[in-house]
Scaffold this motif. Sequence first.
Motif, PDB file in Angstrom:
ATOM      1  N   TYR A  19      -3.758  -3.370 -11.185  1.00 54.74           N
ATOM      2  CA  TYR A  19      -4.790  -2.477 -12.353  1.00 54.74           C
ATOM      3  C   TYR A  19      -3.831  -1.199 -12.722  1.00 54.74           C
ATOM      4  N   ASN A  20      -3.498  -0.389 -11.442  1.00 53.80           N
ATOM      5  CA  ASN A  20      -2.805   0.899 -11.901  1.00 53.80           C
ATOM      6  C   ASN A  20      -1.497   0.799 -12.522  1.00 53.80           C
TER       7      ASN A  20
ATOM      8  N   THR B  30       0.866  -1.157   0.110  1.00 49.23           N
ATOM      9  CA  THR B  30      -0.038  -0.156  -0.179  1.00 49.23           C
ATOM     10  C   THR B  30       0.864   1.130   0.000  1.00 49.23           C
TER      11      THR B  30
ATOM     12  N   ASP C 227       0.966   6.825  -6.856  1.00 48.83           N
ATOM     13  CA  ASP C 227       0.023   7.718  -6.890  1.00 48.83           C
ATOM     14  C   ASP C 227       0.405   9.143  -6.730  1.00 48.83           C
TER      15      ASP C 227
ATOM     16  N   GLN D  48      -5.009  -5.801  -6.258  1.00 47.57           N
ATOM     17  CA  GLN D  48      -5.757  -5.609  -7.198  1.00 47.57           C
ATOM     18  C   GLN D  48      -5.471  -4.058  -7.600  1.00 47.57           C
ATOM     19  N   TYR D  49      -5.546  -3.382  -6.612  1.00 44.99           N
ATOM     20  CA  TYR D  49      -5.468  -1.985  -7.060  1.00 44.99           C
ATOM     21  C   TYR D  49      -4.074  -1.625  -7.830  1.00 44.99           C
TER      22      TYR D  49
ATOM     23  N   LYS E 234      -7.525  -6.718  -1.920  1.00 48.73           N
ATOM     24  CA  LYS E 234      -8.242  -5.494  -2.530  1.00 48.73           C
ATOM     25  C   LYS E 234      -6.783  -4.684  -2.823  1.00 48.73           C
ATOM     26  N   GLU E 235      -6.171  -4.608  -1.967  1.00 47.05           N
ATOM     27  CA  GLU E 235      -4.762  -3.615  -2.263  1.00 47.05           C
ATOM     28  C   GLU E 235      -3.926  -3.980  -3.405  1.00 47.05           C
TER      29      GLU E 235
ATOM     30  N   ALA F 283     -14.353  -2.419 -10.231  1.00 45.02           N
ATOM     31  CA  ALA F 283     -12.965  -2.731 -10.531  1.00 45.02           C
ATOM     32  C   ALA F 283     -12.796  -3.868 -11.554  1.00 45.02           C
TER      33      ALA F 283
END
Length: 287
Positions: free
Chosen positions: A91-92, A46, A53, A87-88, A84-85, A127
């Motif tokens: 994707y990014n 994260t 980001d 996958q984020y 969830k982290e 998502a």
Amino acid sequence: SALETGFARVFRAINEQDFETARSLLPDLQRMTEQGQLLPDLDDVTQFGALADIYFTIGEQDAALVMWQKAMAAVERTGTWSSKEAQYVRYNYASLLARLDLTDQALTIAQALWADQKANGQHITAAGLDTGILIGQARLKRAEYIEAEQIFRELTATAERHDPKGDRLQTAANGLANTLTDMGQFDDALRYTRLASGLDTRFNDPNGENGLYARLRLALALERAGEFDEAQAVGAPVLERAQQILPPDHEITQWARRVLEKVARAQGRLLDANRYFFTNKVKQCLF
């Protein structure tokens, strides 16, 4: 701690649009993260993602890419591919690779992610739809029209069932319309352009810039499908409104004239066609 203070200063600088200050603080935050220092309640996946980001926000795409790579390495170490982290991050990272025209790498990562999302029933979520759209856009960019059409049809159908009022249906329908247009299937493309245009004007002011883009895409699709009267009826008000609110050389204004020129020529209105054509030429010379 120095880490918490540093992140707080970076976020404050970004909120104030002071990207130079943010840029000067990031190397220390990156070094501390690489040394294993973490904010409370965050893991390295994260935190590297947060740095990515931030770098992307201030326009440092290469540095953002490095941070996503470190976040991916952290995912691989922990084996938490479906969290969830993770996958984020996946994707990014794929999205940035696609933006940098590293399409093959982007596809490899996005397809693996989408396979996991389908296995977990997450392909119908926002998502999952985003991942599918990324894959479809990459396929279209590589001129893999059959694959792109198949993906965008699946996404459009899924979004119609599970997200009918969301902007992902609009994006999927636009992707399908663009694919079909490139394949020369103008009548079928028109159907999905109508769908996307209706959604676009629902989300945006139809007389604002985004709304004008949507209406203009519809006028172009109508012209390509041979629906000249409707193309004229849709395109003419777009040009009139664009001339009122946009600069004379704006692409919407010029594009609208080109569409109306084609319609006029197809209908045998050569004086009108020439007027649109020469007005565009004059505007291009002046501006």
